[in-house]
Structures are given as C-alpha cells and as structure tokens.
Design a protein around this motif. Structure first.
Motif, PDB file in Angstrom:
ATOM      1  N   GLY A   1       0.893   9.208  -3.928  1.00 30.66           N
ATOM      2  CA  GLY A   1      -0.082  10.237  -3.592  1.00 30.66           C
ATOM      3  C   GLY A   1       0.515  11.425  -2.860  1.00 30.66           C
TER       4      GLY A   1
ATOM      5  N   ASP B   1       0.831  -1.205   0.000  1.00 26.21           N
ATOM      6  CA  ASP B   1       0.000   0.000   0.000  1.00 26.21           C
ATOM      7  C   ASP B   1       0.870   1.261   0.000  1.00 26.21           C
ATOM      8  OD1 ASP B   1      -2.620   1.279   0.161  1.00 26.21           O
ATOM      9  OD2 ASP B   1      -2.050   1.856   2.207  1.00 26.21           O
TER      10      ASP B   1
ATOM     11  N   ALA C   1      -0.098  -5.591  -7.785  1.00 25.60           N
ATOM     12  CA  ALA C   1      -0.571  -4.229  -7.563  1.00 25.60           C
ATOM     13  C   ALA C   1      -0.146  -3.264  -8.667  1.00 25.60           C
ATOM     14  CB  ALA C   1      -0.059  -3.716  -6.214  1.00 25.60           C
TER      15      ALA C   1
ATOM     16  N   ALA D   1       2.410   1.446  -3.655  1.00 25.35           N
ATOM     17  CA  ALA D   1       1.481   1.631  -4.774  1.00 25.35           C
ATOM     18  C   ALA D   1       0.592   2.857  -4.626  1.00 25.35           C
ATOM     19  CB  ALA D   1       0.612   0.379  -4.920  1.00 25.35           C
ATOM     20  N   ARG D   2       0.315   3.267  -3.377  1.00 24.89           N
ATOM     21  CA  ARG D   2      -0.673   4.336  -3.201  1.00 24.89           C
ATOM     22  C   ARG D   2      -0.157   5.528  -2.405  1.00 24.89           C
ATOM     23  NH1 ARG D   2      -4.666   5.683   0.401  1.00 24.89           N
ATOM     24  NH2 ARG D   2      -4.101   3.995   1.823  1.00 24.89           N
ATOM     25  N   ARG D   3       0.450   5.270  -1.250  1.00 25.67           N
ATOM     26  CA  ARG D   3       0.749   6.379  -0.342  1.00 25.67           C
ATOM     27  C   ARG D   3       1.896   7.261  -0.829  1.00 25.67           C
ATOM     28  NH1 ARG D   3      -0.599   4.591   5.846  1.00 25.67           N
ATOM     29  NH2 ARG D   3      -2.178   3.006   5.381  1.00 25.67           N
TER      30      ARG D   3
END
Length: 777
Positions: free
Chosen positions: A583, A575, A616, A578-580
């Motif tokens: 972002g 996570d 992911a 791939a996202r934090r």
C-alpha cells in the motif's frame, strides 16, 4: 494381485501391519472402547507427522448417511496413500471438538473390489500416468477386471481410447514400483521408518533395500539424503546391532564430525570429538578412543597436529590434535596449495597490466564510466589486475560493485577473457547486470555432476584470463576448492565479499581465512560514499556492524514496528508484507518482499511465518491447483526454495538455496514444476517434494548472497540465542530499498550488542602461511 487381496504383506503373519508408535493423540484415544475393525477408502490426509507416521485422515466407508460424508480416523497410518482401501483395527472414540473418530492401532491395504472403488483408487494419483479422467476410461473399458489387467496383462491397456504405448509403459513401471515400495515400506514400518525416507531408500538401493537395511544400516546415513545417524542408529538397533558394536561407534564418530561440519567446522579437536561422541553414543570414552584409532588406521578419518588457536592476548595456544573427515582434509590441503600455486605462477595472462600507464588507463576508465575512483578503489583495481590472487572486502555503500565493474572494464579493454561467478543465482544475476557480462553460479560454471565431480578442474581448466567471484563470504571449503582447481595457471582470481557477514552455511570460513593469511594481497574498502550515506539501510548496516543501535525514527527506508510477544510479531509481520508495504511503496508482496527470520522454529520463525504468509498471499481457492505433501501444501504461485543439492535435476543441477515459484501441478504425471530464479523450468516428482520448502519466509542464513527490494525481519526474544550482530547485519544488507523490523527493542538491543561466540575450527589460514589454526566467531 487380484482385487480384494492385500496390496502389501501385513506387518506380522496373518495379521495387520503394526503402526508406528503414535506421537500424540486425542481424548478417547486407543485403549478406550472395544476392539473394532473398519474398512474404508482413505480420501485425504489432513495431517501427518513425517517422523512417526501419526496421521489424521478422512475416509469414506461407503455407508455414510449423505453424499460425500466422511469419517475421521486417527493413528499411525504410515505409508497409506489417498485413494487406497484400508482395513483398520482399533477402537471407536470421541473427540470433544471433532466428534466421533476411529482410533487406529494397525492397518493393512486391500485392493478395491467394486467398480466405484477401482475408479477412485486409480484416479487418486497413486499410479503415475493415471489421473481421474484416464481412470474413468480404464474402468469403463475393463470394469471390475481393471486392476487384474494392469497386474497380469498390461499390454491390453492400449485398448483404452487415448491411452498409447508410452503411457501404458509408464503405468506398468509405476505399478511395479508401487508394489516394490510397498514391500520395502512394510519392512521399514516395522522398525519405525516413515514414508518419505522409505521411498528414498528404495530409490537408492531398489531391490537390495531390505538386505542393506538389515546388514549395513549405517550406510544409510551417508548414502540416503534425509537419513542421519540417529535414524540409522534406530534402524541398527531394530535389526539387532549391539549398542557397543565397533561398527556403531565408528559410525557415531563420523556422524559427530559431520555434525561439526554442519556447524561450520572443518575439523574437531580430538578431545572435543571424543567427548561429543560419548554423549551421543552413551558408551565408555575408552571404547570411543580405541575405535577412533582404528578409524584413523583404516583411513576413515585423518588425524593431524595443528597449531593451537590464538589467545585473546595474541599468544599461540597449545597444539591441537585435529580430526578431519577425509574430504575436508583433502580440500583444505588442496585449496591452500592451489592458491599458493596461482599466486606464484610464472605465467601471467594479464601481463600487460604490469607495465601499463595507470594514469592513462584510469583516465580512459573515467571517461567510460563518468566516475572517478576513490584512492582505495584505485588500489583495489591495480591489485586485481597485477596480482594473480587478490581479495576485495568492504561493507555496503563502500563501492565494491563499482570497483568490480572497473576491474572488468579494464580487463575487457585488453581483450582478456573474463569469467564471472557467484554462489547463488540472485548474486550471479546482480553481477551480470553490474558488469554487462554473462555471470553464472559457481555450480553451473564448473558444471558440477552427480557425486559432486566437476566438468572443469585442473585437468580441464576454465578458459579464462580473469575470474571474479562475488559474495565470497558464502564460499565453503569444498566449493572453494573445486573452483580454484579450475582456474588455469597464470589467470587472475579476484574474491569479492563482505567479511563481516555471516560465514558460509557449509564448513569453513574461506574469505576470513584468506584475509588472515599474510601472503594473499587484499584491499578493504572503508569509505562510505555520499550517495550511500543518504540511505538509512546503508547507514544503519554500518551502525549495527559497529555495535551501535540502528536509527528507527524519521527515515524513509528503515522502520521498526515495536511489539513484544512473538505471536503478535508474526501476525504483524504478515500484515506488513501483505498490506502495508504494497500500500505504501507499491511493491509486490511475493516478488519484491522477503521475510528473513533469525531461526526456523518458534511462533515468529520461518516455519510458522510461511504458513501464515501462504494463507495471506496464495490461499486455497477453487480452480487453484495444489498438492499436499507431508505437512505442507504446495500451490501454483507459491514461493519455494530447494533445500539440498540435486545434481540430477534441471540442465545442470539444482542446488541448496535456489529459489523459485511453483508454475504447474500435474496430477496425472504426478509432477510439480518450478521456475527457478535462473529462469529454468524444473519438474519435481511428487515423491521429491521433500526437497522443496516454502520461501515466503527464510532464515537469515539461507538469504546469504541474495538481494531483495524490501526485507522484513522479525526480531523477538523467542529467538534470543540466535540474536547476534553479524546475523542482523547480514539481514539488513540483503535489502536494496527498504528494511522493516518487527519486534521488541530489547531483542534488537541484544542482537546489536552480541558478538557471535560461535567458533569454527579451520586450518586454511595456517596452511596459507597465516598465524596458525584458529577458531573465529
């Protein structure tokens, strides 16, 4: 070979090929139900254990109730390829989750006899040069005779529209090779060898494969990549070589020394070697000692008395009977001799710096760069340009890079020929950007060739007045020796590296040994510059190196996500990547972020994380090409890394640790293409994909010499034995901008507190005139 006959001889006369011993099963496994036979086309392999051939596959019997309806088969399908028609013996069973299955005891390959079967067989990618479209054309032209034409009259293939002489010859060669490999694999399967090693054995020995396996099985351990002593020993046992055979014991002794080299040792003390070999071989110690004496007499190994290790109190320990593999003994002697020779050479290619006005030179440099050197940086610059061999070490933020740039600028101002190198492609790129000069990996600089020989050596030295080697902590004994051989007398050689990082993956501890040897000039940079003090990454790296826990609160570039369980840490790591991070910081998760794991195995190890991160970041989707090999699936866009030296790939070889991205997959030519970090497009035959591993996550050891904008480090108690200070320090110092730790505070504390207890048996510092042979952590 005619349609309907066996493509490979059965494992026993008149019967099916015996399967390898299964490594696992399912409820309703072999032994339940009545014996049965099943004929079907293997459509795909869902799972396969490369070690024992245990396979879960999906087959088409041609009798399904619906279009595309497939049946699951489970068992030892060693060597079977998708697209092949199989005749399988076994029993019907049922799995509580997956339902009806055929549980395979043994199988044989048969060639298809129908137009549909032949089309599917040829279009499976099994025969290089034939993809689905070409298979359609061939079958449309020749019908059920297509396989007979390929076998008996391959020249006729040019009758097929769009199939020219070049592709015809490719198909003919691939057909012959497939038949030969099948024969070898049938033999090897009978003694428990799986598909990938069988193909490599064939590539090494061709038609002599079976003969060599039968008579000289221990050759495989040294000749064939991926086959170690244990596999060769199993083969030897299967072909009847006695347990206490001197051939076996001598091979076991050399294997034990190789294992030692894999763990970083240049030699092993004789008593330790004998004890380890006894455990591995399960034979009497007297037999091992006798075979060791014979091996020394035959010059298969070298035995030499070395000074004992220095004790914690500083006194010299008792002498050690050191046993070396021949290449490491030669390299250690050679490297020490050549370093001393360079240091004492009469010629000086940078003689002008012996009488230079340093005040003027440094003022000119300050005008060029706009920055003044600190006193210890100035000392390092003078040392590099006045001493023919010098070592520069220091941690992050201490100005090593600017010092190197200063050395290079002053040398170029005197029209010196400067050669820059580093052990990895990433490090070489960074060195080139820093200095504005071309830099290469050591392998490419020396133009290493198959077998490890170099185009540049003492007989053909580099055209250089100054050679600078960055990330020198990564240099192992063999590579350092090849490099120093190529430095011409009178040239200056500067090693630059952080001695507190992990030692080299290969045998030796060259940078630390050079620093321990009194004759070699050196400077250690210790001052952290003000700009670097503002970096949480730099300050925490130094805290870790000093045995103090990193600050994980209130920093903009260093974070800890606390989580206790390894499985949770793995999920959170994905996570974060791939996202934090994308972002919050706008970094690309594949290009800019690297996961560095303490170990490969375990729920938060690099192996498990690669599967999760691939799903992911590069998931399967319609139109995205992919190739399954063994237990891995490669897709266009995947981050990958080379896991062995291959001197025959690319323009100048592709080497262990080289990273890249999969840019193409060609089913017809059975090739996968990787663009390496050195911007070279390198093709891999599908059979060579065991040389590649996914690199979304890599072990910290494999990250040496590389730098990434951001690193994410899972730190969990599941990796307890690997949690050591220099491991964590190395991981943190790989980051340029951002570090994220994911794991438990307890595991982090263990890593900071634990000084590596690992010992490396090396003799370079003794041969250079240091205190003596030593072990170091």
């Amino acid at each position: 070979m005619t349609a309907g006959t066996q493509a490979a001889s059965p494992g026993v006369p008149g019967g099916p090929r015996a399967g390898a011993t299964p490594g696992g099963g399912a409820p309703g496994g072999p032994g339940q139900g009545s014996p049965a036979r099943l004929e079907a086309v293997l459509e795909r392999i869902t799972y396969q254990n490369d070690e024992n051939g245990w396979t879960v596959g999906r087959v088409d019997t041609g009798r399904g109730a619906g279009v595309g309806e497939l049946l699951t088969v489970v068992g030892p399908l060693l060597g079977a390829q998708p697209g092949e028609s199989l005749r399988m013996w076994g029993r019907w069973g049922s799995h509580p989750q997956y339902g009806k299955q055929f549980l395979v005891d043994a199988y044989e390959t048969v060639l298809p006899a129908t137009v549909q079967g032949i089309r599917r067989y040829l279009g499976s990618g099994l025969i290089k040069g034939i993809g689905p479209k070409m298979a359609d054309r061939i079958v449309e032209h020749f019908g059920v005779d297509a396989l007979d034409v390929i076998e008996e009259d391959v020249q006729r293939l040019i009758e097929v529209p769009g199939l020219g002489p070049k592709r015809r010859d490719l198909i003919a060669a691939a057909w012959v090779e497939q038949k030969a490999i099948k024969e070898v694999m049938v033999f090897l399967q009978g003694i428990g060898i799986s598909t990938s090693p069988a193909v490599r054995i064939w590539k090494e020995y061709a038609e002599r494969s079976i003969e060599i396996v039968r008579t000289e099985p221990y050759r495989l351990a040294s000749d064939v990549w991926g086959i170690g002593f244990k596999t060769a020993d199993a083969i030897a046992r299967a072909v009847g070589i006695p347990h206490d055979s001197p051939q076996r014991v001598k091979a076991g002794l050399q294997f034990t020394l190789s294992e030692g080299a894999d763990n970083g040792h240049c030699y092993l003390p004789q008593d330790e070697l004998v004890d380890d070999a006894v455990k591995i071989l399960d034979v009497a110690a007297d037999l091992v000692r006798g075979c060791l004496d014979e091996l020394v007499a035959e010059e298969g190994v070298v035995r030499e008395e070395m000074p004992g290790p220095v004790t914690p109190s500083g006194s010299q320990g008792d002498p050690v009977e050191a046993v070396y593999l021949v290449p490491f003994h030669r390299a250690e002697l050679s490297l020490a001799s050549r370093l001393r020779g360079l240091l004492g050479a009469r010629d000086d290619r940078l003689a002008a710096f012996a009488t230079v006005d340093w005040d003027k030179a440094l003022a000119w440099l300050r005008g060029l760069t706009g920055t003044e050197l600190a006193p210890e940086q100035e000392a390092a610059v003078r040392l590099a340009l006045t001493e023919k061999v010098a070592v520069l070490t220091g941690g992050p933020g201490c100005g090593k890079s600017f010092t190197v740039r200063s050395v290079v600028e002053l040398a170029r101002a005197r029209k010196a020929k400067v050669v820059l190198a580093a052990p990895t492609g990433r490090a070489a790129k960074r060195l080139a950007e820093l200095t504005g000069c071309e830099a290469a990996t050591v392998h490419r600089l020396l133009e290493l060739r198959p077998g490890g020989d170099a185009a540049y050596d003492q007989d053909r030295p580099l055209d250089a007045d100054l050679v600078v080697v960055d990330e020198a902590s990564m240099l192992d004994l063999l590579l350092a020796n090849r490099l120093v051989k190529a430095v011409p007398p009178g040239a200056h050689l500067l090693f630059v590296g952080d001695v507190d990082q992990l030692p080299s993956v290969g045998a030796g501890e060259v940078l630390r040994d050079m620093l321990a040897a009194a004759p070699l000039p050196r400077v250690r940079l210790t001052r952290i510059f003000r700009q670097a003090q503002q970096s949480g990454v730099v300050t925490n790296a130094h805290r870790i190196n000093a045995g103090r826990p990193p600050v994980t609160d209130g920093l903009a570039d260093f974070f800890l996500f606390p989580v206790e369980e390894a499985e949770e840490a793995a999920t959170l790591t994905v996570d974060v990547v791939a996202r934090r991070i994308p972002g919050k910081f706008g970094l690309d998760p594949r290009r800019d972020v690297q996961v560095l794991a303490p170990m490969h195995r375990g729920p938060a190890g690099a192996g498990a994380l690669n599967l999760l991160l691939q799903e992911a970041l590069t998931p399967s989707r319609p139109g995205l090409l992919e190739k399954r090999f063994g237990g891995r699936t490669f897709r266009v866009g995947d981050k990958v890394t080379q896991i062995r030296n291959n001197y025959e790939k690319g323009e100048s070889g592709v080497f262990n640790g080289t990273g890249g991205v999969v840019t193409g997959i060609n089913p017809d030519d059975q090739k996968l293409t990787v663009r390496t970090e050195e911007d070279e497009e390198v093709p891999y035959d599908f059979a060579e994909l065991d040389e590649l591993a996914h690199a979304y996550a890599v072990t910290i050891h494999r990250s040496q010499g590389s730098e990434y904008p951001a690193v994410v480090i899972p730190v969990t108690t599941s990796a307890w034995m690997m949690l050591q200070r220099n491991l964590l320090y190395t991981a943190v110092t790989r980051a340029k901008k951002l570090v994220v730790l994911v794991g438990s505070r307890r595991a982090l504390g263990q890593a900071v507190r634990t000084v590596s207890a690992g010992k490396r048996w090396t003799g370079l510092d003794h041969r250079l005139g240091g205190a003596g042979s030593r072990t170091s952590g």
